[in-house]
Write a protein that holds these residues in place. Sequence first.
Motif, PDB file in Angstrom:
ATOM      1  N   TYR A   1      -2.645  51.795  39.281  1.00  0.00           N
ATOM      2  CA  TYR A   1      -1.606  51.709  38.261  1.00  0.00           C
ATOM      3  C   TYR A   1      -0.195  51.513  38.835  1.00  0.00           C
ATOM      4  N   ARG A   2      -0.107  51.280  40.131  1.00  0.00           N
ATOM      5  CA  ARG A   2       1.190  51.063  40.790  1.00  0.00           C
ATOM      6  C   ARG A   2       2.143  52.236  40.543  1.00  0.00           C
ATOM      7  N   ILE A   3       1.664  53.430  40.822  1.00  0.00           N
ATOM      8  CA  ILE A   3       2.469  54.648  40.706  1.00  0.00           C
ATOM      9  C   ILE A   3       2.831  55.090  42.117  1.00  0.00           C
ATOM     10  N   PRO A   4       4.095  54.967  42.530  1.00  0.00           N
ATOM     11  CA  PRO A   4       4.447  55.281  43.924  1.00  0.00           C
ATOM     12  C   PRO A   4       4.247  56.746  44.306  1.00  0.00           C
ATOM     13  N   GLY A   5       4.558  57.680  43.397  1.00  0.00           N
ATOM     14  CA  GLY A   5       4.445  59.087  43.748  1.00  0.00           C
ATOM     15  C   GLY A   5       3.988  59.940  42.594  1.00  0.00           C
ATOM     16  N   LEU A   6       3.201  60.978  42.897  1.00  0.00           N
ATOM     17  CA  LEU A   6       2.649  61.841  41.855  1.00  0.00           C
ATOM     18  C   LEU A   6       2.429  63.243  42.398  1.00  0.00           C
ATOM     19  N   GLN A   7       2.732  64.231  41.579  1.00  0.00           N
ATOM     20  CA  GLN A   7       2.353  65.627  41.829  1.00  0.00           C
ATOM     21  C   GLN A   7       1.457  66.083  40.690  1.00  0.00           C
ATOM     22  N   LEU A   8       0.472  66.913  41.017  1.00  0.00           N
ATOM     23  CA  LEU A   8      -0.442  67.415  39.992  1.00  0.00           C
ATOM     24  C   LEU A   8      -0.864  68.828  40.331  1.00  0.00           C
TER      25      LEU A   8
ATOM     26  N   GLN B   1       8.497  59.252  47.743  1.00  0.00           N
ATOM     27  CA  GLN B   1       9.610  59.493  46.827  1.00  0.00           C
ATOM     28  C   GLN B   1      10.204  58.184  46.313  1.00  0.00           C
ATOM     29  N   CYS B   2      10.226  57.176  47.197  1.00  0.00           N
ATOM     30  CA  CYS B   2      10.796  55.877  46.838  1.00  0.00           C
ATOM     31  C   CYS B   2      10.054  54.796  47.599  1.00  0.00           C
ATOM     32  N   ARG B   3       9.532  53.826  46.884  1.00  0.00           N
ATOM     33  CA  ARG B   3       8.790  52.745  47.542  1.00  0.00           C
ATOM     34  C   ARG B   3       9.690  52.023  48.546  1.00  0.00           C
ATOM     35  N   GLY B   4       9.141  51.808  49.761  1.00  0.00           N
ATOM     36  CA  GLY B   4       9.891  51.155  50.817  1.00  0.00           C
ATOM     37  C   GLY B   4      10.631  52.107  51.722  1.00  0.00           C
ATOM     38  N   GLU B   5      10.577  53.425  51.394  1.00  0.00           N
ATOM     39  CA  GLU B   5      11.219  54.438  52.222  1.00  0.00           C
ATOM     40  C   GLU B   5      10.163  55.414  52.728  1.00  0.00           C
ATOM     41  N   GLN B   6      10.524  56.194  53.740  1.00  0.00           N
ATOM     42  CA  GLN B   6       9.555  57.034  54.433  1.00  0.00           C
ATOM     43  C   GLN B   6       9.219  58.365  53.751  1.00  0.00           C
ATOM     44  N   PRO B   7      10.180  59.089  53.161  1.00  0.00           N
ATOM     45  CA  PRO B   7       9.846  60.446  52.698  1.00  0.00           C
ATOM     46  C   PRO B   7       8.649  60.470  51.757  1.00  0.00           C
ATOM     47  N   ALA B   8       7.654  61.251  52.112  1.00  0.00           N
ATOM     48  CA  ALA B   8       6.459  61.387  51.272  1.00  0.00           C
ATOM     49  C   ALA B   8       6.690  62.426  50.185  1.00  0.00           C
ATOM     50  N   VAL B   9       5.939  62.319  49.119  1.00  0.00           N
ATOM     51  CA  VAL B   9       5.933  63.349  48.087  1.00  0.00           C
ATOM     52  C   VAL B   9       5.129  64.533  48.604  1.00  0.00           C
ATOM     53  N   ASP B  10       5.749  65.720  48.579  1.00  0.00           N
ATOM     54  CA  ASP B  10       5.009  66.938  48.891  1.00  0.00           C
ATOM     55  C   ASP B  10       5.190  67.914  47.726  1.00  0.00           C
ATOM     56  N   ASP B  11       4.715  69.144  47.915  1.00  0.00           N
ATOM     57  CA  ASP B  11       4.729  70.092  46.798  1.00  0.00           C
ATOM     58  C   ASP B  11       6.131  70.497  46.367  1.00  0.00           C
ATOM     59  N   HIS B  12       7.146  70.239  47.213  1.00  0.00           N
ATOM     60  CA  HIS B  12       8.522  70.630  46.886  1.00  0.00           C
ATOM     61  C   HIS B  12       9.410  69.443  46.524  1.00  0.00           C
TER      62      HIS B  12
ATOM     63  N   THR C   1       9.117  48.513  41.444  1.00  0.00           N
ATOM     64  CA  THR C   1      10.446  48.355  42.025  1.00  0.00           C
ATOM     65  C   THR C   1      11.270  49.608  41.779  1.00  0.00           C
ATOM     66  N   PRO C   2      11.919  50.158  42.822  1.00  0.00           N
ATOM     67  CA  PRO C   2      12.710  51.386  42.640  1.00  0.00           C
ATOM     68  C   PRO C   2      13.891  51.172  41.703  1.00  0.00           C
ATOM     69  N   THR C   3      14.196  52.212  40.943  1.00  0.00           N
ATOM     70  CA  THR C   3      15.397  52.262  40.105  1.00  0.00           C
ATOM     71  C   THR C   3      16.350  53.279  40.727  1.00  0.00           C
ATOM     72  N   LEU C   4      17.403  53.631  40.015  1.00  0.00           N
ATOM     73  CA  LEU C   4      18.400  54.541  40.576  1.00  0.00           C
ATOM     74  C   LEU C   4      17.862  55.965  40.687  1.00  0.00           C
ATOM     75  N   ARG C   5      18.342  56.686  41.713  1.00  0.00           N
ATOM     76  CA  ARG C   5      18.122  58.135  41.781  1.00  0.00           C
ATOM     77  C   ARG C   5      19.210  58.798  40.933  1.00  0.00           C
ATOM     78  N   ARG C   6      18.872  59.116  39.713  1.00  0.00           N
ATOM     79  CA  ARG C   6      19.874  59.698  38.818  1.00  0.00           C
ATOM     80  C   ARG C   6      20.055  61.186  39.093  1.00  0.00           C
ATOM     81  N   ARG C   7      21.290  61.611  39.139  1.00  0.00           N
ATOM     82  CA  ARG C   7      21.639  63.019  39.318  1.00  0.00           C
ATOM     83  C   ARG C   7      22.398  63.464  38.070  1.00  0.00           C
ATOM     84  N   PHE C   8      21.716  64.164  37.190  1.00  0.00           N
ATOM     85  CA  PHE C   8      22.315  64.548  35.917  1.00  0.00           C
ATOM     86  C   PHE C   8      23.379  65.620  36.133  1.00  0.00           C
ATOM     87  N   ARG C   9      24.607  65.292  35.797  1.00  0.00           N
ATOM     88  CA  ARG C   9      25.714  66.243  35.956  1.00  0.00           C
ATOM     89  C   ARG C   9      25.848  67.149  34.743  1.00  0.00           C
TER      90      ARG C   9
END
Length: 365
Positions: free
Chosen positions: A40-47, A64-75, A226-234
Amino acid sequence: MRPALLLWLLLLALPARAQLRVSPAATVQLRLLLALTEHYRIPGLQLVYTAPDGRTTTLSQGVQCRGEQPAVDDHTVFQAASLSKPVFAYLVLRLVDRGVLDLDAPLARYGLPHKHPQNQLVAARITARMVLRHTSGLPHWAEYADHVTRWQQNVLTLKYPPDSLWHYSGEGYAYLQQVVEHLTGKDLQQLAREEVFGPLGMADSSFGWDARFTGRLCAGHDSTGTPTLRRRFREPSAAFSLVSTATDYSRFVRALAQGTGLRPATHQLLLTASGPAARCGPPGSAGAHLGWGLGVGLQESSRGRALWHWGDNVDFRNFFLVFADTGESVVFLTNSENGLRAAPPILNLFLGPDEYWALQWLQER
């Protein structure tokens, strides 16, 4: 294609070289989950899956972001999107239990200053109960093109007569948030820490951006990956700004099902659909099997009553379902517009076959 058949076809197609980072007992589930995210082309998932005996299985997959290194972990933290609403509803019910707020009092009673003259008249017809079960009559923001401008100007406009029918409204939650903040003298973030995050041990959750999430926040992705913005809700929003992990949110879901921190009578109100919210659709539709409690969807099936909700910030799509009698549950968070497409096989994989009316209804909307 049936979800169960799709799962096994994907498992057979999955490369044996896939990296598995969990115990052997969860190996098959993770291999299938990996196959689903690739399909389904889902770059990252937690369950997080919680069994009826309380044992939990936590799985993290992807980046966390396609094309970048950081993997999704439990945190890793995800936008929870509309999974924010049940958390806010629980917070409101805690205040109701202490007599701070009356579920059936007109919201106009609480003295919120109104910038537009019509708002007092609208607020005089709406109660907290109506907002929480989506019968306030207020529109959802996507229903008019100038919603951002209108909301910034604090203009309340009814789409339907209050308490006449069920109609999902993020605007209603935003208005109730203003009332609660005015009534308590505290902002949403402080209230959430005091009423939800602290008592339930949700250390990785926040309604607003927190610098401790630096390096752990997912980017969203569109349907092509394709990645979108990393939004930081203020500005904290009761309707959509929660960021969390599946582990934290699973703690909340279990508390919600058990009534932790609520009076028994209040918990029963949360679990009861009545009046205009008794059904979310006409006879013959999936919505005919669904109702709405105070902040959560309610589903009846052969396995009994379940609580559920979905999250959709477009590029983050999430879901939870918990059976009220057993506590068995699945919570999953994705950083993808495609996240809910994987929901049917995910629920089949962890909860087994059932009539998942909530998922059918989401497809019908």
